[in-house]
Structure formats: structure tokens, C-alpha cells
Design a protein around this motif. Structure first.
Motif, PDB file in Angstrom:
ATOM      1  N   ARG A  14       6.346  19.675 -19.402  1.00 31.12           N
ATOM      2  CA  ARG A  14       6.311  19.020 -20.714  1.00 31.12           C
ATOM      3  C   ARG A  14       5.881  17.558 -20.569  1.00 31.12           C
ATOM      4  N   VAL A  15       5.114  17.072 -21.518  1.00 29.89           N
ATOM      5  CA  VAL A  15       4.577  15.711 -21.486  1.00 29.89           C
ATOM      6  C   VAL A  15       5.626  14.734 -22.007  1.00 29.89           C
ATOM      7  N   ASP A  16       5.860  13.661 -21.254  1.00 30.02           N
ATOM      8  CA  ASP A  16       6.764  12.590 -21.691  1.00 30.02           C
ATOM      9  C   ASP A  16       6.001  11.720 -22.686  1.00 30.02           C
ATOM     10  N   LEU A  17       6.435  11.709 -23.929  1.00 29.82           N
ATOM     11  CA  LEU A  17       5.736  11.001 -25.003  1.00 29.82           C
ATOM     12  C   LEU A  17       6.347   9.631 -25.305  1.00 29.82           C
ATOM     13  N   THR A  18       7.165   9.119 -24.393  1.00 27.51           N
ATOM     14  CA  THR A  18       7.885   7.870 -24.617  1.00 27.51           C
ATOM     15  C   THR A  18       6.961   6.722 -25.004  1.00 27.51           C
ATOM     16  N   ASN A  19       5.846   6.558 -24.339  1.00 23.99           N
ATOM     17  CA  ASN A  19       4.943   5.432 -24.605  1.00 23.99           C
ATOM     18  C   ASN A  19       3.690   5.851 -25.361  1.00 23.99           C
ATOM     19  N   ALA A  20       3.824   6.854 -26.214  1.00 20.51           N
ATOM     20  CA  ALA A  20       2.659   7.369 -26.937  1.00 20.51           C
ATOM     21  C   ALA A  20       2.803   7.154 -28.440  1.00 20.51           C
ATOM     22  N   THR A  21       1.662   6.968 -29.079  1.00 18.43           N
ATOM     23  CA  THR A  21       1.580   6.960 -30.538  1.00 18.43           C
ATOM     24  C   THR A  21       0.830   8.222 -30.926  1.00 18.43           C
ATOM     25  N   LEU A  22       1.391   8.983 -31.864  1.00 14.82           N
ATOM     26  CA  LEU A  22       0.821  10.274 -32.241  1.00 14.82           C
ATOM     27  C   LEU A  22       0.356  10.240 -33.694  1.00 14.82           C
ATOM     28  N   LYS A  23      -0.831  10.806 -33.921  1.00 16.02           N
ATOM     29  CA  LYS A  23      -1.385  10.874 -35.278  1.00 16.02           C
ATOM     30  C   LYS A  23      -1.966  12.261 -35.503  1.00 16.02           C
ATOM     31  N   ALA A  24      -1.936  12.694 -36.763  1.00 18.27           N
ATOM     32  CA  ALA A  24      -2.549  13.973 -37.125  1.00 18.27           C
ATOM     33  C   ALA A  24      -3.049  13.908 -38.564  1.00 18.27           C
ATOM     34  N   GLN A  25      -4.136  14.599 -38.802  1.00 15.79           N
ATOM     35  CA  GLN A  25      -4.724  14.712 -40.137  1.00 15.79           C
ATOM     36  C   GLN A  25      -4.970  16.184 -40.436  1.00 15.79           C
ATOM     37  N   LEU A  26      -4.924  16.527 -41.704  1.00 14.85           N
ATOM     38  CA  LEU A  26      -5.306  17.864 -42.145  1.00 14.85           C
ATOM     39  C   LEU A  26      -6.681  17.743 -42.788  1.00 14.85           C
ATOM     40  N   ASN A  44      15.732  14.963 -27.713  1.00 14.72           N
ATOM     41  CA  ASN A  44      16.228  15.784 -26.599  1.00 14.72           C
ATOM     42  C   ASN A  44      15.339  16.970 -26.260  1.00 14.72           C
ATOM     43  N   ARG A  45      14.072  16.934 -26.687  1.00 14.69           N
ATOM     44  CA  ARG A  45      13.120  18.005 -26.351  1.00 14.69           C
ATOM     45  C   ARG A  45      11.812  17.363 -25.912  1.00 14.69           C
ATOM     46  N   PRO A  46      11.725  16.909 -24.678  1.00 15.30           N
ATOM     47  CA  PRO A  46      10.513  16.234 -24.198  1.00 15.30           C
ATOM     48  C   PRO A  46       9.264  17.080 -24.444  1.00 15.30           C
ATOM     49  N   GLY A  47       8.219  16.436 -24.933  1.00  9.83           N
ATOM     50  CA  GLY A  47       6.950  17.117 -25.146  1.00  9.83           C
ATOM     51  C   GLY A  47       6.862  17.938 -26.416  1.00  9.83           C
ATOM     52  N   VAL A  48       7.930  17.954 -27.216  1.00 10.15           N
ATOM     53  CA  VAL A  48       7.919  18.747 -28.446  1.00 10.15           C
ATOM     54  C   VAL A  48       7.862  17.806 -29.641  1.00 10.15           C
ATOM     55  N   VAL A  49       6.921  18.080 -30.549  1.00 10.21           N
ATOM     56  CA  VAL A  49       6.767  17.272 -31.753  1.00 10.21           C
ATOM     57  C   VAL A  49       6.754  18.172 -32.987  1.00 10.21           C
ATOM     58  N   GLN A  50       7.083  17.553 -34.092  1.00 16.16           N
ATOM     59  CA  GLN A  50       6.989  18.218 -35.386  1.00 16.16           C
ATOM     60  C   GLN A  50       5.875  17.548 -36.169  1.00 16.16           C
ATOM     61  N   ILE A  51       4.958  18.349 -36.676  1.00 21.34           N
ATOM     62  CA  ILE A  51       3.883  17.851 -37.532  1.00 21.34           C
ATOM     63  C   ILE A  51       4.237  18.303 -38.944  1.00 21.34           C
ATOM     64  N   ALA A  52       4.308  17.354 -39.868  1.00 24.10           N
ATOM     65  CA  ALA A  52       4.799  17.706 -41.200  1.00 24.10           C
ATOM     66  C   ALA A  52       4.022  16.987 -42.302  1.00 24.10           C
ATOM     67  N   PHE A  53       4.099  17.582 -43.491  1.00 18.81           N
ATOM     68  CA  PHE A  53       3.603  16.946 -44.706  1.00 18.81           C
ATOM     69  C   PHE A  53       4.663  17.184 -45.758  1.00 18.81           C
ATOM     70  N   ASP A  54       5.234  16.098 -46.261  1.00 17.00           N
ATOM     71  CA  ASP A  54       6.318  16.264 -47.221  1.00 17.00           C
ATOM     72  C   ASP A  54       5.890  15.971 -48.655  1.00 17.00           C
ATOM     73  N   GLY A  55       4.594  15.896 -48.885  1.00 18.64           N
ATOM     74  CA  GLY A  55       4.078  15.651 -50.226  1.00 18.64           C
ATOM     75  C   GLY A  55       3.833  16.945 -50.988  1.00 18.64           C
ATOM     76  N   ASP A  56       3.144  16.831 -52.086  1.00 20.79           N
ATOM     77  CA  ASP A  56       2.826  17.967 -52.952  1.00 20.79           C
ATOM     78  C   ASP A  56       1.628  18.728 -52.393  1.00 20.79           C
ATOM     79  N   THR A  57       1.814  19.979 -52.046  1.00 21.43           N
ATOM     80  CA  THR A  57       0.726  20.805 -51.517  1.00 21.43           C
ATOM     81  C   THR A  57       0.049  21.645 -52.590  1.00 21.43           C
ATOM     82  N   SER A  58       0.506  21.549 -53.827  1.00 20.33           N
ATOM     83  CA  SER A  58      -0.079  22.389 -54.886  1.00 20.33           C
ATOM     84  C   SER A  58      -1.570  22.146 -55.121  1.00 20.33           C
ATOM     85  N   PRO A  59      -2.095  20.940 -54.875  1.00 17.13           N
ATOM     86  CA  PRO A  59      -3.550  20.762 -55.041  1.00 17.13           C
ATOM     87  C   PRO A  59      -4.389  21.414 -53.940  1.00 17.13           C
TER      88      PRO A  59
END
Length: 98
Positions: A14-26, A44-59
Motif C-alpha cells: 500500500r502507498v503511504d499518502l502522508t505527503n501527497a495531495t490528491l485530486k480527482a475530476q469527473l 488507519n488504512r494506508p493507501g486507501v482513499v474515498q472519492i466522493a461527490f456530495d452535491g446534486d447529481t440529478s443534472p
């Protein structure tokens, strides 16, 4: 929308993401930006990330979209993950009187 991703080295560690900045686009299939996504490392889960969008997906139109991760390290190295397909489908459950 929530997507879990586990980042590993070529050797399977698993990748240690301590010194990383993460970005994602749809983006849609024409490469138009649909949404900026939030990327959060999971505690407590090295290398595991959650990618999320909490806005309105209806469009969002029914169809195929794509995302990936852009990882920027403190030392200036920039890496990009594989691309993930996101498929938007019509809702199934209907509000029907009993």
C-alpha cells in the motif's frame, strides 16, 4: 457518489499518502468537466482513499463518465492513476403508493 480506491506499488504494498495531495475530476466522454470530486484518505488504512461527490447529481445524464487520481508529492513528483469508469443509470426504486 462514493468510490473507494486502494493504491498499491507494483510490488503490492500500500502507498503511504502522508505527503501527497490528491485530486480527482469527473468528466464525460467528450472530456467536459462534470464535477470536482473530493478525495479523502481513510484513517488507519494506508493507501486507501474515498472519492466522493456530495452535491446534486440529478443534472448528470444517464451514461458513462470517467475519473482518475492525480497525486502530487511534496518532492514535486506528479503521478496519475489508471482511469475508472463511472456509469450513471436511471433510478430503479419508485415512490409508488402501497
Amino acid at each position: 457518489m462514493i468510490l473507494g480506491v486502494e493504491l498499491k506499488t507494483f510490488l503490492g504494498a500500500r502507498v503511504d499518502l502522508t505527503n501527497a495531495t490528491l485530486k480527482a475530476q469527473l468528466r464525460d466522454v467528450q472530456d467536459a468537466l462534470v464535477a470536482m470530486l473530493t478525495v479523502s484518505p481513510i484513517n488507519n488504512r494506508p493507501g486507501v482513499v474515498q472519492i466522493a461527490f456530495d452535491g446534486d447529481t440529478s443534472p448528470w445524464a444517464v451514461g458513462q463518465y470517467r475519473t482518475d487520481l492525480l497525486i502530487s508529492w511534496k518532492n514535486g513528483l506528479i503521478q496519475q492513476s489508471e482511469t475508472y469508469a463511472i456509469i450513471v443509470i436511471d433510478g430503479v426504486t419508485q415512490n409508488v403508493p402501497a
